[in-house]
Every structure is written in C-alpha cells, then in structure tokens.
Design a protein around this motif. Structure first.
Motif, mmCIF file in Angstrom:
data_model
loop_
_atom_site.group_PDB
_atom_site.id
_atom_site.type_symbol
_atom_site.label_atom_id
_atom_site.label_comp_id
_atom_site.label_asym_id
_atom_site.label_seq_id
_atom_site.Cartn_x
_atom_site.Cartn_y
_atom_site.Cartn_z
ATOM 1 N N ARG A 70 0.832 -1.207 0.000
ATOM 2 C CA ARG A 70 0.000 0.000 0.000
ATOM 3 C C ARG A 70 0.862 1.251 0.000
ATOM 4 N NH1 ARG A 70 -4.819 -1.326 4.424
ATOM 5 N NH2 ARG A 70 -5.721 -3.121 3.309
ATOM 6 N N ARG A 71 1.899 1.232 0.804
ATOM 7 C CA ARG A 71 2.824 2.360 0.869
ATOM 8 C C ARG A 71 4.160 1.833 1.407
ATOM 9 N NH1 ARG A 71 -0.729 2.826 5.081
ATOM 10 N NH2 ARG A 71 0.185 2.825 7.180
ATOM 11 N N PRO A 72 5.262 2.495 1.090
ATOM 12 C CA PRO A 72 6.564 2.043 1.605
ATOM 13 C C PRO A 72 6.584 2.032 3.127
ATOM 14 C CG PRO A 72 6.848 3.621 -0.178
ATOM 15 C CD PRO A 72 5.395 3.641 0.168
ATOM 16 N N ASP A 73 7.253 1.031 3.687
ATOM 17 C CA ASP A 73 7.292 0.895 5.144
ATOM 18 C C ASP A 73 8.700 0.500 5.586
ATOM 19 O OD1 ASP A 73 6.526 0.727 7.789
ATOM 20 O OD2 ASP A 73 5.755 -1.321 7.605
ATOM 21 N N PHE A 74 9.701 1.243 5.154
ATOM 22 C CA PHE A 74 11.074 0.912 5.516
ATOM 23 C C PHE A 74 11.354 1.146 6.992
ATOM 24 C CE2 PHE A 74 11.400 1.473 0.933
ATOM 25 C CZ PHE A 74 12.197 0.397 0.581
ATOM 26 N N SER A 75 10.520 1.944 7.650
ATOM 27 C CA SER A 75 10.722 2.185 9.078
ATOM 28 C C SER A 75 10.618 0.897 9.890
ATOM 29 C CB SER A 75 9.699 3.200 9.589
ATOM 30 O OG SER A 75 8.371 2.710 9.421
ATOM 31 N N TYR A 76 9.972 -0.104 9.314
ATOM 32 C CA TYR A 76 9.861 -1.393 10.004
ATOM 33 C C TYR A 76 11.237 -1.952 10.358
ATOM 34 C CZ TYR A 76 8.725 -6.349 10.697
ATOM 35 O OH TYR A 76 8.602 -7.620 11.218
ATOM 36 N N LEU A 77 12.222 -1.683 9.510
ATOM 37 C CA LEU A 77 13.568 -2.212 9.744
ATOM 38 C C LEU A 77 14.175 -1.672 11.032
ATOM 39 C CD1 LEU A 77 14.986 -1.980 6.102
ATOM 40 C CD2 LEU A 77 14.252 -4.043 7.307
ATOM 41 N N SER A 78 13.767 -0.499 11.445
ATOM 42 C CA SER A 78 14.323 0.099 12.663
ATOM 43 C C SER A 78 13.885 -0.629 13.914
ATOM 44 C CB SER A 78 13.907 1.580 12.756
ATOM 45 O OG SER A 78 14.380 2.304 11.638
ATOM 46 N N SER A 79 12.782 -1.373 13.810
ATOM 47 C CA SER A 79 12.257 -2.065 14.987
ATOM 48 C C SER A 79 12.766 -3.491 15.112
ATOM 49 C CB SER A 79 10.721 -2.100 14.922
ATOM 50 O OG SER A 79 10.275 -2.883 13.814
ATOM 51 N N ARG A 80 13.556 -3.929 14.146
ATOM 52 C CA ARG A 80 13.985 -5.327 14.164
ATOM 53 C C ARG A 80 15.098 -5.538 15.178
ATOM 54 N NH1 ARG A 80 10.371 -7.658 14.003
ATOM 55 N NH2 ARG A 80 9.559 -5.608 14.511
ATOM 56 N N ARG A 119 26.743 -1.944 0.986
ATOM 57 C CA ARG A 119 26.287 -0.791 1.782
ATOM 58 C C ARG A 119 25.196 -1.204 2.764
ATOM 59 N NH1 ARG A 119 27.101 2.010 -3.223
ATOM 60 N NH2 ARG A 119 24.919 1.666 -3.833
ATOM 61 N N LEU A 120 24.283 -2.057 2.311
ATOM 62 C CA LEU A 120 23.199 -2.506 3.180
ATOM 63 C C LEU A 120 23.693 -3.509 4.214
ATOM 64 C CD1 LEU A 120 20.463 -2.853 0.434
ATOM 65 C CD2 LEU A 120 20.416 -1.252 2.362
ATOM 66 N N LEU A 121 24.663 -4.303 3.839
ATOM 67 C CA LEU A 121 25.222 -5.275 4.770
ATOM 68 C C LEU A 121 25.959 -4.587 5.916
ATOM 69 C CD1 LEU A 121 25.845 -8.319 5.339
ATOM 70 C CD2 LEU A 121 27.917 -8.016 3.985
ATOM 71 N N LEU A 122 26.642 -3.493 5.612
ATOM 72 C CA LEU A 122 27.478 -2.816 6.598
ATOM 73 C C LEU A 122 26.758 -1.698 7.345
ATOM 74 C CD1 LEU A 122 30.797 -2.579 4.535
ATOM 75 C CD2 LEU A 122 30.195 -4.257 6.285
ATOM 76 N N ALA A 123 25.548 -1.360 6.913
ATOM 77 C CA ALA A 123 24.834 -0.256 7.550
ATOM 78 C C ALA A 123 24.548 -0.564 9.014
ATOM 79 C CB ALA A 123 23.523 0.006 6.807
ATOM 80 N N GLU A 124 24.761 0.424 9.862
ATOM 81 C CA GLU A 124 24.447 0.270 11.281
ATOM 82 C C GLU A 124 22.936 0.098 11.443
ATOM 83 O OE1 GLU A 124 26.508 0.036 13.809
ATOM 84 O OE2 GLU A 124 28.274 0.264 12.530
ATOM 85 N N PRO A 125 22.500 -0.643 12.477
ATOM 86 C CA PRO A 125 21.059 -0.895 12.656
ATOM 87 C C PRO A 125 20.214 0.370 12.609
ATOM 88 C CG PRO A 125 22.318 -2.255 14.157
ATOM 89 C CD PRO A 125 23.308 -1.356 13.479
ATOM 90 N N ALA A 126 20.676 1.449 13.246
ATOM 91 C CA ALA A 126 19.888 2.680 13.281
ATOM 92 C C ALA A 126 19.792 3.336 11.904
ATOM 93 C CB ALA A 126 20.501 3.660 14.282
ATOM 94 N N ALA A 127 20.746 3.038 11.020
ATOM 95 C CA ALA A 127 20.768 3.665 9.695
ATOM 96 C C ALA A 127 20.201 2.757 8.611
ATOM 97 C CB ALA A 127 22.206 4.056 9.334
ATOM 98 N N LEU A 128 19.852 1.520 8.954
ATOM 99 C CA LEU A 128 19.460 0.546 7.933
ATOM 100 C C LEU A 128 18.201 0.974 7.190
ATOM 101 C CD1 LEU A 128 19.851 -2.154 6.527
ATOM 102 C CD2 LEU A 128 18.594 -3.242 8.404
ATOM 103 N N ALA A 129 17.190 1.444 7.909
ATOM 104 C CA ALA A 129 15.933 1.812 7.264
ATOM 105 C C ALA A 129 16.159 2.906 6.221
ATOM 106 C CB ALA A 129 14.912 2.245 8.307
ATOM 107 N N GLY A 130 16.876 3.951 6.603
ATOM 108 C CA GLY A 130 17.136 5.038 5.672
ATOM 109 C C GLY A 130 17.978 4.599 4.488
ATOM 110 N N GLN A 131 18.990 3.759 4.749
ATOM 111 C CA GLN A 131 19.837 3.276 3.667
ATOM 112 C C GLN A 131 19.054 2.401 2.700
ATOM 113 O OE1 GLN A 131 23.277 4.128 3.397
ATOM 114 N NE2 GLN A 131 22.969 3.310 1.341
#
Length: 525
Positions: A70-80, A119-131
């Motif tokens: 329905r809409r992008p939900d990349f913020s979900y990654l921040s809660s993992r 880049r996605l593999l090395l991204a810090e957890p807090a930055a993963l959603a944005g990356q």
C-alpha cells in the motif's frame, strides 16, 4: 514416572544446570510449553503453536515496498532486533570504498549491485531503514539504456524474511543436548570448562554448528527461491541479524554471460549448450512467490522444530534424531541452491543433483529409482502447480518444469532401441533378455549413474550385467536441466509438510539397527 504421553508432547531430559539452573527459561525462549514431571530432569514439552492450536510464527515475510504494498514501510527495519552486536571492520569499509570506486569506473550493473549489497550489509542498525529506502529509490530510477524514460526496475520490491528467536533456539537445543551426550563432564554437571571458554569469548556449544547455521540469516533457506529462475536472476538478498532483506527486481535479468568473466572460466568444463530466454513476470508475482515461500518455510519448520516428532514409542525425545534431521534439511536447501546456480558446470550440477536426491530419499522414503521416474516426477510437478497461485507459479514452477522435461528427454538417449526398431529397451543380460519401457530404463540408468559416484560398474553380481547393458545402450547425453530435479522435489517437500511430519515421526518410532545388526543402544535416555 509420567504415564502415557499425550499426542503432540515429548518427554525431554534436560540437565538441571541448564540456563543458569532454570531449564524452563530455555524452553520458554524456544517457544515451548514445559511441565515438570516426577522424574528429576525430565520435562513434558509441547510447542506453543500446538498447545494453542494456532498457526506457527517461526518465519515471516513482509513486503516493505513494491507493486503489492500500500505504501513504503522501511521504518519497520528500525524495529527489528539484532541478536548480536553489529560490527563493520575497517577492512570491510575499505572493501566497500574499493567497490564503489570500481562502479564509477566501469559502470557495470553487476558491480553496482555488489556495492549496493555491501552498503546494506554494513549499515548500522539505526541507519538501515534510511539506507534501504535510499537504495530502493535509486533502483526504481535505473533507466533503460536506449530509452531513458523507461525504468528497468519499475516493479521492484523490498521484502524482509524474518525468523523468530524461538526458531533459533529450537534448532540449537538438540545440538546442545547432543554435545552433552558426548561430554562426560557436562553429563555429571561439571560446567567449569564451559565458563572458561566463555571467558575467552569462545563459542561454547559448537556441535554441528557450521552445518546448521543457515537459520540465523535465513540465507540457506531462501537460496533456492532466489535461484528459482536460474540462469536468470529476479532478486537478491542482504543477510542481516534478523534474517534477510531481499530486493526483487520486478523483471528477471540475465544472470550470467556466455563469455569468461573471471580467469577460472578459461578452464573448460561443459555447461549449458543453448540460450535460455528471460521470463516475464506480472508486477506482483515476486511478492506473491516470496510470501508463499515464507509460509512454506514456516510450515516446514513447524514440523522440523517440533520435539514431539522426534520421539520413540514411549514419547521420549531423541535429540540425535532431531539433530540429524536439522542437518539433513539444511543440506538439501544448500545443495539445491548450488545445483540451481551451476549453469557453467553440468558435471557439478549433476553430482549435486544426485547427492540432493539421496537426501530427498531420506526425507520422503521414496526410492531413487522412483524419484528418477518420469511419471513420478510429472505427478510431483502437477501437485506443486495445483498448490500455487498463478502468480507464485511464474517464479517457482519454471525450473521444476524444465527438470521434468529433461527427465523425459533422457529416454531419447537409448539409441539402440531406435536402430533395432524395438518399442522397449531390450537389455542383453547374461544368457537372456530383459525388456523394459524407455521410461523404466531411464530411471534405472540414472540410478546407475548415481551409483557411479564411486566408480562405474556395479559391485553386486545380480545387477552388474543390467548396469553395463544400460550404459552400453544409452548415448550418455543428459540435458543440463536434469540437475534441477533436486529443486523439483524440494518444492514437493515444501507443499506437503504433513507428509514430512509422518515420515520423520515414523522413522523415530522404528528401532534403528547398528552395523552389527543390534538395536541402537543410545535411543532414549
């Protein structure tokens, strides 16, 4: 002592020192309900999903973005949750910089995807959603070379394959118990050496660790999905501590080239001898297939992580049987993936197929000569196709269908039948003739090739003449896609989890014989 064990339960022996002296805590983390019995150290356990009579929650798929979202939900990654510290070494960051420099220099899309994954593999957890959102947005904007207004990956999607912490502990617990079985100090409750190893930052329970580590990042279990359209590629994954982040491309792209891409390719081995067309997918096929795969894994793990499946006739849990099943299942997934991607090496694909079929035989009790029978394979394909939606089938069925077509084509190799004008294959065996249909002959021929893993020529006198006759009457030409039979039967296992449960349960209820013909003395306690 506990009386008759109810259906769905298992009697599990657990040392009192486990989990800091509270074994029930370990069971709770594994998503298992436990009840202490009158027998010290013995627990009556049942998985939460069976106790509550609800769907298991071991593997989940979530579409973060794409045509079906329905809409992008990349913020979900921040809660993992991250079950271990995320570390990016200086060496890894230097490698990423080198990869990004190569992309700017070559413009090669393969290099671009590699840098994106890093880049996605090395991204810090807090930055993963944005990356992840940034990378996905960039992917959507990739233009067609001659038509910049047309976007190559307009139907791309972003997905998460997530495994629960409970599944990790259910897979780990039988391995822990098997280590205790082999460690005389742990058997008497002496855990000083375990504490010393922990103080040295060493992994303390390592039994079969590297043979069963695919569940942590889910890479082993989504490998066949990613390679389903090989030699085309329709998706790629990025392993993270919660599972895998996967990007589907919307449309498959060629996964390789006919020329050499690295120096090893100059060593000639036979591979595919004809081009394969790149399939076209409907916009939501990728998400539908991914969701089906996650649901199928969820159902499969509900069987392979259920302690009650691995019990003897008295309901006593058999951790050794559980351990070997876990290793067997992961082996099948890993070797099937390797077979799917072995496009340049027909010999490697064929060997992988045979060893995978041996594993299928263990998990299904279907003998190899039936697995290589064309009608049996065709029936398996029909069952798979009937269980899938049309969109999921676009991704998952083509490889299995090619395997069945290749198996049928093996029959054409019996050239002598055509030369002599006979309907059946007439084998000159001893002083007589054995007549069989081309279908039956092809199945036995492939079995003979499997047995030739140790060298050609049957060792048993009653089969030596027939094996040699089959070899002499067939031209030895086998289609490259025959190696996809492993994928066909992996799919069949996934669509029939209840059958898997029956086979595994029955195998534990039968007394296991030692090589000397004695009953296995290590069953039960």
């Amino acid at each position: 002592m506990f009386g008759e064990v109810p259906e769905g339960y298992a009697l599990v022996d657990m040392p009192s020192w486990a989990w800091g002296g509270k074994p029930q805590g370990l069971f709770a983390d594994a998503g298992v309900r436990c009840i202490a019995t009158d027998d010290p150290g013995r627990w009556l356990v049942q998985t939460n999903e069976r106790y509550r009579r609800q769907r298991p929650d071991l593997v989940q798929h979530r579409e973060l973005a794409g045509p079906g979202a329905r809409r992008p939900d990349f913020s979900y990654l921040s809660s993992r949750p991250h079950f271990a510290a995320h570390e990016s070494s200086a060496w890894a960051l230097e490698e990423l910089a080198a990869r990004e420099e190569r992309v700017s220099r070559t413009g090669n899309p393969v290099h671009a995807f590699e840098a994106m994954r890093l880049r996605l593999l090395l991204a810090e957890p807090a930055a993963l959603a944005g990356q992840a959102e940034h990378e996905f947005t960039e992917l959507l904007q990739v233009p067609l070379q001659d038509q910049p207004e047309t976007k190559v990956f307009a139907d791309a999607g972003a997905h998460v394959f997530e495994r629960s912490a409970s599944l990790v502990w259910r897979q780990k617990l039988p391995l822990i118990l098997c280590q205790i079985w082999q460690d005389p100090l742990l058997q008497v409750g002496d855990i000083a050496h375990v504490g010393a190893a922990q103080a040295r930052n060493e992994l303390t329970f390592q039994s079969a660790h590297a043979l069963a580590d695919g569940v942590y990042l889910m890479d082993a279990y989504i490998g066949p999905l990613l390679a389903a359209l090989s030699p085309s590629v329709w998706a790629f994954n990025v392993p993270r501590m919660f599972g895998s982040l996967m990007f589907s491309l919307g449309q498959p792209v060629a996964g390789g080239s006919s020329g050499a891409e690295e120096m090893l390719h100059h060593i000639g081995v036979p591979g595919r001898d004809s081009a394969m067309p790149v399939a076209r997918l409907t916009p939501t096929a990728s998400a539908t297939a991914s969701r089906w795969w996650a649901d199928a894994l969820n159902s499969m793990f509900a069987v392979t992580s259920d302690f009650s499946v691995f019990t003897d006739a008295a309901g006593v849990y058999l951790p050794r049987r559980h351990m070997t099943t876990i290793l067997t299942v992961e082996q099948l997934f890993r070797r099937t993936t390797s077979a799917l991607i072995s496009e340049r090496d027909t010999n490697a694909r064929r060997v992988l197929m045979f060893t995978a079929l041996d594993t299928v035989e263990r998990l299904t009790t279907v003998q190899l000569e039936n697995l290589t029978d064309f009608e049996h394979a065709r029936a398996a394909l029909e069952a798979i196709s009937e269980s899938l939606s049309q969109e999921a089938a676009e991704v998952l069925v083509p490889g299995a269908a090619r395997a069945v077509q290749a198996l049928e084509a093996v029959q054409d190799g019996f050239f002598l039948r055509r030369s002599l004008g006979t309907v059946d294959v007439e084998l000159q065996v001893g002083t007589g003739v054995q007549s069989m249909t081309p279908r039956r002959a092809a199945a036995l021929y492939l079995k003979a090739l499997r047995d030739a893993t140790h060298g050609h020529g049957a060792r048993r006198g009653n089969s030596e003449d027939r094996t040699d006759a089959l070899l002499a009457q067939h031209d030895g030409v086998l289609p490259h896609d025959l190696g996809l039979l492993a994928y066909l039967y992996l799919l069949e296992i996934l669509v029939r989890p209840d059958r898997l449960r029956e086979v595994l349960r029955a195998g534990c209820r039968r007394p296991r014989q030692s090589r000397e013909g004695n009953i296995d003395p290590d069953r039960g306690r």
